[in-house]
Every structure is written in structure tokens, then in C-alpha cells.
Design a protein around this motif. Structure first.
Motif, PDB file in Angstrom:
ATOM      1  N   GLU A 137      39.744  -6.632  -8.236  1.00 33.84           N
ATOM      2  CA  GLU A 137      39.546  -7.995  -7.724  1.00 33.84           C
ATOM      3  C   GLU A 137      38.095  -8.143  -7.288  1.00 33.84           C
ATOM      4  OE1 GLU A 137      42.273  -8.831  -4.527  1.00 33.84           O
ATOM      5  OE2 GLU A 137      43.995  -8.092  -5.650  1.00 33.84           O
ATOM      6  N   ASN A 159      36.365  -6.690  -4.234  1.00 32.43           N
ATOM      7  CA  ASN A 159      37.224  -6.887  -3.060  1.00 32.43           C
ATOM      8  C   ASN A 159      38.149  -5.686  -2.915  1.00 32.43           C
ATOM      9  OD1 ASN A 159      38.793  -7.892  -0.939  1.00 32.43           O
ATOM     10  ND2 ASN A 159      40.122  -9.027  -2.329  1.00 32.43           N
ATOM     11  N   GLU A 160      38.971  -5.450  -3.938  1.00 34.21           N
ATOM     12  CA  GLU A 160      39.864  -4.292  -3.868  1.00 34.21           C
ATOM     13  C   GLU A 160      40.344  -3.932  -5.260  1.00 34.21           C
ATOM     14  OE1 GLU A 160      43.414  -5.040  -1.621  1.00 34.21           O
ATOM     15  OE2 GLU A 160      43.862  -6.888  -2.695  1.00 34.21           O
TER      16      GLU A 160
HETATM   17 MG    MG Z   1      43.830  -8.863  -3.092  1.00 36.50          MG
END
Ligand code: MG
Ligand code: ATP
Length: 394
Positions: free
Chosen positions: A259, A271-272
Motif C-alpha cells: 500500500e 504505508n504497509e
Molecule cells: Mg492498510
């Protein structure tokens, strides 16, 4: 080299939510059998499994039985206990490995890992006490997001602080929490767009990368995904390279979703990373030559990876909570099933809760604008944001 488990073999699946169910359907379609282990007897994947187990993951008798029943194992959820994974992988190939879960289960460890490789992530700090929170606020400034280090999903367990007064309530919570609970404080990234990239990586290091998707969230929950993302081909290539780089650095074997945030000047932040198929990749079921779930079967069984060709533009809309009625009742049902290019997927969850993912609809079309217009028209039928989860969100 991993051995090949040919069709006819049995795959074990840890976790039986909708991702496990869609994996199981793909596996059975390819001639495999699936044993689903999920402690919740009502988990959707039990309905489609060849055999299912619903004891707790800590049950040693079940793990012995499970391992005897299967030739290879995969998982649909990153929060499977890592000691179970490590026990299983000494006996059967497990994709992805327990070591990957150890890094990704904990948002702090994940961010530390990514930043140690100089991959771009939001500035962050560990928070366990009021004092650490103050240090974080001083160093990172406002706005600031605090997330539980473990077990968050769909934006649950997150707090957004815009100004000093927002911090007070959280300080009170910190004062009452049991020892050991940890949070990560992250600088808020003023993104213009959220993106995601699915990366498939085999045990021999071969990779396949799907097109970049744009994701729009509402109250931390994915609302709609659009593919191809409306970004330049140069930006798309950068996003794909960054995502592959992160999965290779992890030495990940499996299906991964990276992400990303994109800011005004085009720069990207990770993000992750999810070590499994992802909600934003559901469009691959209807719009790609090989879906993310079929890729998961291929990686788990050591088969050659599939092609990731996009057959048409797509917009995927999640059905959250009682929005499911928009496709199951009366006029809505007749309308959606007579809409060209609309594919309805319902997960068979028995209990409807506000914001719970009950299903999704993918709209495919020759042109992205047509797919988006169909998705927007559909969302106008039910458009009311889901209510917040158990922990206050923003
Ligand atoms: Mg997420
Ligand atoms: P999911 O299960 O949907 O992946 P999650 O609970 O794992 O969600 P995150 O992906 O970290 O949580 O955050 C959910 C959403 O909150 C993000 O998609 C984004 O919209 C927003 N968000 C999270 N972190 C940040 C940040 N540092 N800056 C700006 N927005 C953020």
C-alpha cells in the motif's frame, strides 16, 4: 527448490475469512483440495472447504491432524500466531513464512525494517507512555496518526491528532492501559492518492507485478478501487519498482500487497505491506488473466506463476454492512444483475455489522471512465459512510 504439488494435492489454509474462501474456490477450481482451519465455525471459507477445523490455533492436537491432512500450507491473514507457523513449516512448506509474519505483524517492526533499507515511509516513533507520546508530538508535529502496533485492520485502533487538544484524551487512555501495549505514532502523509501494487514472488525468486490500483477509503475502510490507476506510466513504473524492491528485500514468497501514498509532487511512501491477497486486488478475479488467488495457489504449490495481464479496466466497490441489501433485495437485485460488466461477489457472512465487508461488486468496461461511472451510479444507491469501529477513529 520447492517440490511441485500437482492438482489432486491438498492445501491447508490458515484463516477462513473471505480471502480464505476465495483462495479455496480458486484451489478447488484448479483441482486441489483444501483444508480450512479457522477457530470461528461461521467463517466463510468453511462453506467451500473440503474439510474444516474450527478449534483454536493453540490446539496442539489439531495442528498434528492438520499437518497430516495437507501437503502445503498458506494463510489468508497476517495475524496467525507465528509459533504455530514455525511449527508447521518445519513439517510442510508454508507460504509466506513465519519469519515474514514476525516482521509484518507488528507495525513498528515493519516500519523499522522498511526504513532500515532506506525505503520511503512516514517518519514514525514508538509510543508506550505519555512521555513517549510527547516526544513523538515534538519530533513529528501535527497532524499525527497513532496506531496500535498489532492487530489493526480497516483503520481500527487508529487515532488522528490535528492539534495539541486532541492528544489529551489519548493520554488518558495511555495512563490506563495494561503494560506491554504499544502504539506507533506516524507523521500524517498529505497524500493526493492512495495506491496499491500486488507482487507475486515464487520460491525461486521469480516475480509478477500487477498494474497499479488507486484506492479510495472512507473512515479508514476501503470504499472503491480503480484500475488502471489514473497516473502517468512513469509514476506507475516507479510504484511497481518500489513494491517489488520491498518484497525482494523481505525475501517474501507468496502474494503481497504494497500500500502506497502518493503526494502532490509525485513522491511515493510505503504505508504497509500485507503478506496475502488484498481487498484492492479483488478486481483480478474478473479483469485479469490470472487472479491473485490463483497466484497464491501457484506459489503455494510451486507451480509456474501466472500472467498478470489486465483484460479490461475495472472499478471495485465494497459492500459494507447493510449496503449488501443493494444487491440482494428487490429493484437493486434486478438492476445489478442486469448491468453489463457487473460481477457480484457475496461472502456469505451471517452477521451484518456496520462497516463489515459483506461482499463486493466489480464493474469492468473497455474504458476506465465507464467503469468508474458504473461504480458511482451503483454507490449512489447506498452512499452513507459506515459507522466507526469499536475504538474511536479520528
Ligand atoms: Mg492498510
Ligand atoms: P487496512 O486494513 O484497510 O489496510 P489498516 O487498519 O491496516 O487498514 P492503515 O492501512 O495503516 O490501517 O490505515 C488505514 C488508512 O488510514 C489508510 O489507507 C490511509 O487512508 C489512512 N492512513 C494511515 N496512515 C496514514 C498516514 N501516515 N498518513 C495519512 N493517512 C494515513
Amino acid at each position: 527448490m520447492q517440490p511441485i504439488f500437482e492438482p489432486g494435492s491438498t492445501i491447508g489454509v490458515l484463516g477462513g475469512g473471505q480471502l480464505g474462501a476465495m483462495f479455496t474456490e480458486a484451489a478447488r477450481c484448479m483441482g486441489y483440495q483444501a483444508v480450512v482451519w479457522d477457530p470461528d465455525p461461521n467463517a466463510p471459507a468453511h462453506r467451500v472447504a473440503d474439510q474444516s477445523l474450527s478449534t483454536p490455533f493453540t490446539d496442539h492436537e489439531t495442528r498434528e491432524r492438520f499437518v497430516e491432512m495437507v501437503q502445503a500450507i498458506t494463510l489468508e491473514w497476517e495475524n496467525i500466531p507465528t509459533d504455530l507457523c514455525e511449527w508447521l513449516e518445519q513439517r510442510r512448506p508454508l507460504r509466506p513464512s513465519g519469519a515474514i509474519l514476525r516482521v509484518l505483524q507488528d507495525r513498528l517492526e515493519q516500519k523499522q525494517f522498511l526504513s532500515s533499507l532506506s525505503l520511503p515511509v512516514a517518519e514514525f516513533a514508538e509510543v508506550q507512555s505519555g512521555q513517549q507520546l510527547h516526544h513523538a508530538v515534538n519530533r513529528l508535529g501535527f497532524p499525527l496518526i497513532c496506531k496500535t502496533a498489532r492487530n489493526g485492520y480497516d483503520g481500527k485502533g487508529q487515532w488522528l491528532f490535528r492539534q495539541p487538544s486532541d492528544v489529551t484524551q489519548f493520554e488518558q487512555i495511555l495512563a490506563t492501559i495494561s503494560s506491554g501495549a504499544r502504539w506507533i505514532a506516524e507523521q500524517y502523509i498529505p497524500f493526493v492518492r492512495e495506491l496499491s501494487v500486488l507482487v507475486v514472488r515464487s520460491a525461486s525468486g521469480e516475480t509478477r507485478v500487477y498494474p497499479v490500483v488507486e484506492n479510495r477509503h472512507e473512515q479508514g475502510v476501503l470504499r472503491v478501487s480503480l484500475v488502471p490507476a489514473p497516473i502517468s506510466s512513469l509514476d506507475a513504473e516507479t510504484a511497481r519498482e518500489l513494491s517489488v524492491g520491498a518484497v525482494v528485500a523481505l525475501q517474501g514468497v507468496g502474494v503481497f500487497c504494497v500500500e502506497l501514498f502518493q503526494i502532490q509532487d509525485g513522491r511515493l511512501y510505503i504505508n504497509e505491506i500485507a503478506p496475502r491477497p488484498h481487498n484492492s486486488g479483488h478486481y483480478t478475479l474478473d479483469a485479469c488473466t490470472v487472479s491473485q488467488f490463483e497466484q497464491q495457489v501457484r506459489v503455494t504449490c510451486g507451480l509456474p506463476l501466472g500472467e498478470v495481464r489486465l483484460l479490461s479496466a475495472a472499478a471495485m466497490v465494497n459492500l459494507l454492512g447493510d449496503e449488501i441489501a443493494a444487491v440482494t433485495s428487490g429493484q437493486g437485485c434486478r438492476e445489478i444483475f442486469s448491468t453489463p460488466g457487473a460481477s457480484v461477489h457475496l461472502y456469505g457472512k451471517r452477521v451484518i455489522r456496520p462497516g463489515r465487508k459483506m461482499g463486493h461488486v466489480t464493474f469492468t468496461a473497455s474504458d476506465a471512465e465507464i467503469a468508474v461511472a458504473s461504480a458511482q451510479h451503483f454507490m449512489s444507491l447506498f452512499h452513507n459512510p459506515p459507522s466507526a469501529g469499536p475504538v474511536p477513529y479520528r
